[in-house]
Write a protein that holds these residues in place. Structure first.
Motif, mmCIF file in Angstrom:
data_model
loop_
_atom_site.group_PDB
_atom_site.id
_atom_site.type_symbol
_atom_site.label_atom_id
_atom_site.label_comp_id
_atom_site.label_asym_id
_atom_site.label_seq_id
_atom_site.Cartn_x
_atom_site.Cartn_y
_atom_site.Cartn_z
ATOM 1 N N LYS A 265 0.816 -1.215 0.000
ATOM 2 C CA LYS A 265 0.000 0.000 0.000
ATOM 3 C C LYS A 265 0.849 1.264 0.000
ATOM 4 C CE LYS A 265 -3.765 0.927 2.037
ATOM 5 N NZ LYS A 265 -4.653 1.175 3.181
ATOM 6 N N ASP A 266 1.909 1.224 0.817
ATOM 7 C CA ASP A 266 2.816 2.376 0.866
ATOM 8 C C ASP A 266 3.376 2.679 -0.512
ATOM 9 O OD1 ASP A 266 2.594 3.032 3.441
ATOM 10 O OD2 ASP A 266 4.489 2.140 4.103
ATOM 11 N N ARG A 267 3.810 1.610 -1.150
ATOM 12 C CA ARG A 267 4.496 1.798 -2.421
ATOM 13 C C ARG A 267 3.543 2.311 -3.497
ATOM 14 N NH1 ARG A 267 9.675 -0.128 -4.287
ATOM 15 N NH2 ARG A 267 9.955 1.073 -6.200
ATOM 16 N N ILE A 268 2.328 1.748 -3.531
ATOM 17 C CA ILE A 268 1.426 2.208 -4.596
ATOM 18 C C ILE A 268 0.825 3.574 -4.289
ATOM 19 C CG2 ILE A 268 0.880 -0.076 -5.522
ATOM 20 C CD1 ILE A 268 -1.808 0.102 -4.132
ATOM 21 N N SER A 269 0.937 4.011 -3.022
ATOM 22 C CA SER A 269 0.371 5.323 -2.686
ATOM 23 C C SER A 269 1.084 6.452 -3.441
ATOM 24 C CB SER A 269 0.455 5.573 -1.182
ATOM 25 O OG SER A 269 1.803 5.716 -0.801
ATOM 26 N N ARG A 270 2.275 6.159 -3.968
ATOM 27 C CA ARG A 270 2.950 7.184 -4.770
ATOM 28 C C ARG A 270 2.160 7.482 -6.042
ATOM 29 N NH1 ARG A 270 9.089 4.996 -5.284
ATOM 30 N NH2 ARG A 270 9.316 4.175 -3.185
ATOM 31 N N GLU A 271 1.543 6.441 -6.580
ATOM 32 C CA GLU A 271 0.729 6.579 -7.808
ATOM 33 C C GLU A 271 -0.431 5.599 -7.718
ATOM 34 O OE1 GLU A 271 0.658 8.585 -10.240
ATOM 35 O OE2 GLU A 271 2.624 9.550 -10.264
#
Ligand SMILES: [Zn+2]
Ligand SMILES: [Zn+2]
Ligand SMILES: [Zn+2]
Ligand SMILES: [Zn+2]
Length: 370
Positions: A265-271
């Motif tokens: 989730k953290d990682r995809i929150s960038r995009e």
């Protein structure tokens, strides 16, 4: 390590550019085949579970700039439309085909096509191939033709029936009466039944932005989470021993699930809108801790080389596919991870089948927060 490229689903700026000679990356619709002459057979594209035909989920143009045999290179991902084939963790209702061509080949000009003039001369070449060969519903190899008009082509009986019910019944008589129907342009005649394939969208690729400052490390997340569990847990000291034990076990599972999922989730929150992550020879972003072992679960290529990660399809893509997620079962995945031959070999057929791994969300808790 190279950075990750992200794919986004957008309405096509010009559908005329989503055909073979422009080497598109796209979602849904019918395939824009790369090698026009040696398409995979109906048997090769059939769902491994229900045996019905699969349709195009997406294709990515991913040339290998260092290898002339892969000057043009496209990966095709197909998917069964039957929701009941998607209830398990099996990826047998998907197929991945890798196709590559050298710069000098019989299908495309040596120089890139003129995108500002989409009606250029190669149109006839494409149509000559397409007219004779492709299923009028899904755009895969159409080895069968309509017994009455001998004009409409189908990959399977199932698509013939779909087409009959969606307009061919009326069209068929007209086609069988008209002389020289074969010379009519395919693009005008081909009637794709919208409900039989996924909606067509363009796949736009952008580099993933750098790490956002507030992004927390796994360790920080874990510590915070454990403190939270401790704090919350102290209020239920009255619970019976068995209940307590079960709750702890569940929490433990939750923490495990949480680790991979929070990182995800953290990682995809960038995009958040990303539908695809591409990083050849890189690392997938897992949605749960049930990961395959590269050594045991990812088979080697038929050339003997190991396979490495190339791209993964994100759950966000489901939002664009018009699949009915309210009804159970529905087409669903956590992530679809595609591994391709590390060497990028030219062994076997021009459409070389590669390996796909489906990872589901670990638990309902995880799924809710998707
Ligand atoms: Zn199926
Ligand atoms: Zn078909
Ligand atoms: Zn017919
Ligand atoms: Zn290989």
């Amino acid at each position: 390590m190279t950075c990750v490229e992200l794919g986004f689903a957008v309405e096509p700026s010009d559908v005329r550019l989503l055909v073979s000679r422009y080497f598109p990356s796209k979602i849904g619709g019918t395939p824009a085949w790369l090698d026009q002459a040696n398409l995979p057979s109906s048997r090769e594209v059939a769902c491994g579970l229900c045996k019905e035909p699969t349709v195009l989920l997406l294709q990515i143009y991913a040339p290998d700039t260092e290898d002339d045999i892969a000057f043009h290179r496209t990966i095709f991902l197909t998917c069964c439309l039957s929701a009941s084939c998607h209830v398990t963790d099996s990826a047998r209702c998907f197929h991945v085909f890798r196709c590559q061509l050298p710069r000098r080949n019989v299908f495309y000009s040596f120089e890139p096509p003129d995108e500002d003039n989409p009606e250029s001369e190669q149109r006839q070449v494409d149509e000559r191939f397409e007219a004779a060969r492709l299923c009028w519903v899904c755009g895969f190899l159409g080895e069968k033709s309509c017994a009455k008009c001998h004009t409409a082509k189908y990959c399977s009986r199932q698509h013939q029936i779909i087409h009959w019910k969606n307009g061919h019944k009326e069209e068929c008589t007209r086609l069988s009466q008209s002389q020289g129907g074969n010379e009519t342009k395919t693009s005008e005649r081909q009637c794709v039944v919208a409900s039989a394939v996924f909606p067509q969208l363009e796949l736009v690729i952008e580099t993933e932005p750098e790490v956002v400052d507030e992004e927390k490390t796994d360790e920080q997340r874990m510590r915070e989470y454990e403190e939270f569990v401790k704090r919350e847990g102290s209020g239920v000291a009255e619970a019976a021993d068995v209940e307590e034990f079960e709750r702890e076990a569940a929490e433990q599972k939750h923490v495990e699930c949480d680790k991979a999922f929070r990182r995800f989730k953290d990682r995809i929150s960038r995009e958040p809108e990303q539908v695809l992550r591409y990083q050849r020879h890189g690392m997938p972003l897992w949605v749960s801790d049930k990961t395959p072992s590269l050594q045991h679960d990812v088979p080697h290529c038929s050339c003997g080389s190991e396979r490495t990660f190339e791209f993964q399809v994100m759950p966000q893509l489901l939002n664009y596919l018009k699949v009915d997620s309210l009804n159970e079962p529905s087409i669903d995945w956590g992530t679809l991870v595609v591994y391709t031959c590390k060497r990028g070999c030219n062994e076997g057929t021009p459409y070389h089948e590669e390996f796909i791994f489906k990872q589901s969300f670990n638990s309902l808790t995880c799924k809710e927060t998707r």
